[in-house]
Design an enzyme around this catalytic site. Structure first.
Site, PDB file in Angstrom:
ATOM      1  N   ARG A 221      -0.120  -3.363 -12.302  1.00 32.00           N
ATOM      2  CA  ARG A 221       1.194  -3.077 -12.888  1.00 32.00           C
ATOM      3  C   ARG A 221       1.322  -3.566 -14.326  1.00 32.00           C
ATOM      4  O   ARG A 221       2.191  -3.115 -15.052  1.00 32.00           O
ATOM      5  CB  ARG A 221       2.313  -3.645 -12.010  1.00 32.00           C
ATOM      6  CG  ARG A 221       2.643  -2.798 -10.808  1.00 32.00           C
ATOM      7  CD  ARG A 221       3.516  -1.598 -11.163  1.00 32.00           C
ATOM      8  NE  ARG A 221       4.913  -1.993 -11.265  1.00 32.00           N
ATOM      9  CZ  ARG A 221       5.616  -1.970 -12.379  1.00 32.00           C
ATOM     10  NH1 ARG A 221       5.067  -1.574 -13.515  1.00 32.00           N
ATOM     11  NH2 ARG A 221       6.881  -2.343 -12.371  1.00 32.00           N
TER      12      ARG A 221
ATOM     13  N   ARG B 136       6.229  -1.733   2.918  1.00 25.62           N
ATOM     14  CA  ARG B 136       5.969  -2.338   1.607  1.00 25.62           C
ATOM     15  C   ARG B 136       4.724  -3.226   1.625  1.00 25.62           C
ATOM     16  O   ARG B 136       4.695  -4.265   0.978  1.00 25.62           O
ATOM     17  CB  ARG B 136       7.164  -3.146   1.116  1.00 25.62           C
ATOM     18  CG  ARG B 136       8.380  -2.311   0.763  1.00 25.62           C
ATOM     19  CD  ARG B 136       8.166  -1.588  -0.565  1.00 25.62           C
ATOM     20  NE  ARG B 136       9.315  -0.771  -0.918  1.00 25.62           N
ATOM     21  CZ  ARG B 136      10.257  -1.165  -1.774  1.00 25.62           C
ATOM     22  NH1 ARG B 136      10.190  -2.326  -2.354  1.00 25.62           N
ATOM     23  NH2 ARG B 136      11.246  -0.352  -2.053  1.00 25.62           N
TER      24      ARG B 136
ATOM     25  N   ARG C 295       4.309  -6.023  -4.949  1.00 22.97           N
ATOM     26  CA  ARG C 295       4.232  -7.167  -5.876  1.00 22.97           C
ATOM     27  C   ARG C 295       3.750  -8.471  -5.275  1.00 22.97           C
ATOM     28  O   ARG C 295       3.360  -9.372  -6.011  1.00 22.97           O
ATOM     29  CB  ARG C 295       5.602  -7.383  -6.526  1.00 22.97           C
ATOM     30  CG  ARG C 295       5.878  -6.371  -7.614  1.00 22.97           C
ATOM     31  CD  ARG C 295       7.316  -6.420  -8.030  1.00 22.97           C
ATOM     32  NE  ARG C 295       8.161  -6.076  -6.892  1.00 22.97           N
ATOM     33  CZ  ARG C 295       9.465  -5.854  -6.966  1.00 22.97           C
ATOM     34  NH1 ARG C 295      10.078  -5.974  -8.118  1.00 22.97           N
ATOM     35  NH2 ARG C 295      10.155  -5.521  -5.888  1.00 22.97           N
TER      36      ARG C 295
ATOM     37  N   TYR D  70      21.611   6.896  -3.546  1.00 19.88           N
ATOM     38  CA  TYR D  70      21.062   6.658  -4.893  1.00 19.88           C
ATOM     39  C   TYR D  70      21.589   7.691  -5.893  1.00 19.88           C
ATOM     40  O   TYR D  70      21.927   7.358  -7.028  1.00 19.88           O
ATOM     41  CB  TYR D  70      19.527   6.649  -4.869  1.00 19.88           C
ATOM     42  CG  TYR D  70      18.995   5.350  -4.313  1.00 19.88           C
ATOM     43  CD1 TYR D  70      18.986   4.193  -5.089  1.00 19.88           C
ATOM     44  CD2 TYR D  70      18.559   5.251  -3.004  1.00 19.88           C
ATOM     45  CE1 TYR D  70      18.554   2.980  -4.572  1.00 19.88           C
ATOM     46  CE2 TYR D  70      18.125   4.047  -2.478  1.00 19.88           C
ATOM     47  CZ  TYR D  70      18.122   2.914  -3.273  1.00 19.88           C
ATOM     48  OH  TYR D  70      17.709   1.722  -2.758  1.00 19.88           O
TER      49      TYR D  70
ATOM     50  N   ASP E  32       7.160   6.737  -3.682  1.00 17.07           N
ATOM     51  CA  ASP E  32       8.513   6.165  -3.568  1.00 17.07           C
ATOM     52  C   ASP E  32       9.441   7.235  -3.031  1.00 17.07           C
ATOM     53  O   ASP E  32       9.243   8.428  -3.308  1.00 17.07           O
ATOM     54  CB  ASP E  32       9.012   5.650  -4.920  1.00 17.07           C
ATOM     55  CG  ASP E  32      10.236   4.756  -4.729  1.00 17.07           C
ATOM     56  OD1 ASP E  32      10.047   3.544  -4.563  1.00 17.07           O
ATOM     57  OD2 ASP E  32      11.369   5.276  -4.705  1.00 17.07           O
TER      58      ASP E  32
HETATM   59  O1  CP3 Z   1       3.710  -0.047   0.670  1.00 13.60           O
HETATM   60  C1  CP3 Z   1       4.591   0.788   0.911  1.00 13.60           C
HETATM   61  O2  CP3 Z   1       5.467   0.585   1.761  1.00 13.60           O
HETATM   62  C2  CP3 Z   1       4.531   2.135   0.225  1.00 13.60           C
HETATM   63  C3  CP3 Z   1       5.240   2.310  -0.958  1.00 13.60           C
HETATM   64  C4  CP3 Z   1       6.758   2.364  -1.036  1.00 13.60           C
HETATM   65  C5  CP3 Z   1       7.453   2.068  -2.250  1.00 13.60           C
HETATM   66  N1  CP3 Z   1       8.768   2.337  -2.047  1.00 13.60           N
HETATM   67  C6  CP3 Z   1       6.846   1.604  -3.514  1.00 13.60           C
HETATM   68  C7  CP3 Z   1       7.686   0.784  -4.406  1.00 13.60           C
HETATM   69  C8  CP3 Z   1       7.713   2.764  -0.092  1.00 13.60           C
HETATM   70  C9  CP3 Z   1       7.546   3.142   1.364  1.00 13.60           C
HETATM   71  C10 CP3 Z   1       8.982   2.745  -0.749  1.00 13.60           C
HETATM   72  C11 CP3 Z   1      10.238   3.158  -0.089  1.00 13.60           C
HETATM   73  C12 CP3 Z   1      11.510   2.949  -0.777  1.00 13.60           C
HETATM   74  N2  CP3 Z   1      11.778   3.034  -2.113  1.00 13.60           N
HETATM   75  C13 CP3 Z   1      12.727   2.716  -0.111  1.00 13.60           C
HETATM   76  C14 CP3 Z   1      12.917   2.674   1.368  1.00 13.60           C
HETATM   77  C15 CP3 Z   1      12.329   1.481   1.967  1.00 13.60           C
HETATM   78  C16 CP3 Z   1      13.107   0.273   1.871  1.00 13.60           C
HETATM   79  O3  CP3 Z   1      12.578  -0.710   1.310  1.00 13.60           O
HETATM   80  O4  CP3 Z   1      14.227   0.296   2.364  1.00 13.60           O
HETATM   81  C17 CP3 Z   1      13.728   2.581  -1.089  1.00 13.60           C
HETATM   82  C18 CP3 Z   1      15.178   2.268  -0.828  1.00 13.60           C
HETATM   83  C19 CP3 Z   1      13.115   2.808  -2.345  1.00 13.60           C
HETATM   84  C20 CP3 Z   1      13.775   2.844  -3.674  1.00 13.60           C
HETATM   85  C21 CP3 Z   1      13.267   1.770  -4.532  1.00 13.60           C
HETATM   86  N3  CP3 Z   1      12.009   1.736  -5.105  1.00 13.60           N
HETATM   87  C22 CP3 Z   1      13.948   0.597  -4.935  1.00 13.60           C
HETATM   88  C23 CP3 Z   1      15.358   0.227  -4.496  1.00 13.60           C
HETATM   89  C24 CP3 Z   1      13.084  -0.113  -5.750  1.00 13.60           C
HETATM   90  C25 CP3 Z   1      13.379  -1.360  -6.522  1.00 13.60           C
HETATM   91  C26 CP3 Z   1      13.512  -2.533  -5.642  1.00 13.60           C
HETATM   92  C27 CP3 Z   1      12.367  -3.451  -5.814  1.00 13.60           C
HETATM   93  O5  CP3 Z   1      11.800  -3.892  -4.788  1.00 13.60           O
HETATM   94  O6  CP3 Z   1      12.053  -3.766  -6.971  1.00 13.60           O
HETATM   95  C28 CP3 Z   1      11.859   0.591  -5.812  1.00 13.60           C
HETATM   96  C29 CP3 Z   1      10.652   0.166  -6.535  1.00 13.60           C
HETATM   97  C30 CP3 Z   1       9.382   0.150  -5.736  1.00 13.60           C
HETATM   98  N4  CP3 Z   1       8.901   1.135  -4.933  1.00 13.60           N
HETATM   99  C31 CP3 Z   1       8.429  -0.889  -5.749  1.00 13.60           C
HETATM  100  C32 CP3 Z   1       7.363  -0.500  -4.923  1.00 13.60           C
HETATM  101  C33 CP3 Z   1       6.072  -1.216  -4.633  1.00 13.60           C
HETATM  102  C34 CP3 Z   1       8.603  -2.185  -6.555  1.00 13.60           C
HETATM  103  C35 CP3 Z   1       7.538  -2.370  -7.415  1.00 13.60           C
HETATM  104  C36 CP3 Z   1       7.312  -2.471  -8.823  1.00 13.60           C
HETATM  105  O7  CP3 Z   1       8.191  -2.628  -9.685  1.00 13.60           O
HETATM  106  O8  CP3 Z   1       6.093  -2.429  -9.060  1.00 13.60           O
END
Ligand code: CP3
Length: 339
Positions: free
Chosen positions: A36, A23, A27, A146, A71
């Site tokens: 965003r 990540r 944000r 999910y 994602d």
């Molecule tokens: O920088 C990086 O690591 C690359 C991008 C990346 C994202 N998601 C973008 C993202 C990666 C590698 C992921 C993986 C991901 N997505 C996982 C596995 C990794 C982990 O954290 O365990 C999971 C479970 C997801 C599913 C997911 N996507 C969730 C549960 C959420 C919401 C939670 C949150 O943090 O708000 C997301 C949204 C998401 N994916 C964001 C980002 C940058 C949040 C950003 C936003 O709203 O702009």
């Protein structure tokens, strides 16, 4: 290309310990938040130019690898399970999976067709970036959770009810997810990624015997197949203190370690023929620069200069993390010399 990260994945000697963060785009960065305001998360993922921009944002911190901006949920939509990222709630699957009939309707997709925008982003990023690019996908248990829960879950009750109570349906779902993830990661390698990471983030909620019975065969199929491509394969989960040996046996050339298992004992348990990635507590980055650096040093001390350590957190960077603390940790890891 700066290859310190790839060398460490292969347990070759490195000048200094490579560092990147799960990540690392997101944000906590002001430039990400600014983008965003104009674009949804899915827009950023689906537009290769925007995905390139976001992938590159954290590179100013001096990290040794880029991770594709995408994602883990993206394959679900073309498989037939539409979803959205609801404001403040995280992902919401429109029709969560509850029946065998729904499972049988899920499609094994052709990733070059259905997720062509990801492959275009990879090709674009590879032209612009001089550090290795990590591709990724969700692990089969995490994706199934999910699909079944419809979003994030505290105890995976519905997932486990299906897994324990309807094992034939569970196996059918895992077969489909396994094939999708395997083909998706292979397509990313063909498009140009230099390493792949399987995020089976929530497997740590399973007892070891259940992991071995219900998840490991599928993780193994994906990981072993990807290993034949020759790129490093990182196998990651959290809450995995009791699962490390079983995860090692599933495969992957690099094992991700969360912050609850000291990296020296994790490494001893999985064996020194694997590289390890991790394992600083992401919350230590929230404090002050000296405290963050102290936690980073503790991980470096524990890794003890053995070839094959990639510095990372035990899980992703939290949105409230100050950017300069991240920068201080990168600088410290690099200044501390080879591990
Ligand atoms: O920088 C990086 O690591 C690359 C991008 C990346 C994202 N998601 C973008 C993202 C990666 C590698 C992921 C993986 C991901 N997505 C996982 C596995 C990794 C982990 O954290 O365990 C999971 C479970 C997801 C599913 C997911 N996507 C969730 C549960 C959420 C919401 C939670 C949150 O943090 O708000 C997301 C949204 C998401 N994916 C964001 C980002 C940058 C949040 C950003 C936003 O709203 O702009």
């Amino acid at each position: 290309m700066k290859d310190r990260f790839l060398r460490a994945c292969r347990r070759e000697p490195v000048d200094v310990t490579p560092v990147w963060f799960m990540r690392q785009a997101g944000r906590y960065m002001p430039e990400y938040r600014a983008l965003r305001e104009k674009h949804s998360l899915l827009d950023l993922c689906k537009n290769p130019e925007l995905a390139l921009t976001v992938t590159m944002q954290p590179l100013r911190l001096g990290v040794d690898a880029a991770i594709l901006f995408a994602d883990i949920l993206l394959p679900l939509d073309p498989m037939g399970a539409s979803f959205e990222f609801a404001k403040g709630e995280g992902p919401v699957i429109h029709e969560p999976i509850a029946t065998r009939e729904q499972i049988d309707k899920l499609r094994v997709i052709d990733p070059d067709e259905s997720l062509g925008y990801v492959m275009s982003a990879i090709r674009l990023i590879k032209r612009e970036v001089d550090v290795p690019l990590i591709g990724f996908a969700g692990g089969p248990f995490t994706l199934a959770s999910y699909l079944i829960e419809g979003g994030k879950s505290a105890n995976f009750a519905k997932t486990k009810k299906l897994m324990f109570g309807a094992p034939d349906a569970w196996r059918a779902l895992m077969e489909t997810l396994t094939e999708v993830v395997r083909l998706y990661l292979r397509a990313q390698v063909v498009a140009g990624v230099d390493a792949v990471q399987l995020f089976d983030s929530w497997v740590g909620d399973l007892a070891p015997a259940d992991y071995v019975e219900y998840v490991q065969p599928y993780a193994r199929r994906i990981l072993r197949d990807l290993e034949t491509t020759g790129v490093p394969v990182i196998h990651f989960g959290t809450g995995t203190a009791t699962l490390l040996e079983a995860m090692r046996d599933a495969g992957g050339t690099v094992l991700g370690v969360d912050w609850c298992t000291p990296i020296e004992s994790a490494w001893e348990r999985v064996g020194y023929d694997r590289a390890v990635q991790g394992n600083m507590d992401p919350c230590a980055l929230l404090t002050t620069r000296p405290i963050a650096v102290k936690h980073a040093q503790r991980v470096l001390d524990a890794a003890a200069g053995r070839p094959g350590h990639i510095f990372n957190l035990g899980h992703g960077i939290l949105p409230e993390t100050p950017v300069d603390h991240v920068r201080a940790v990168v600088d410290h890891v690099h200044a501390a010399g080879a591990s």
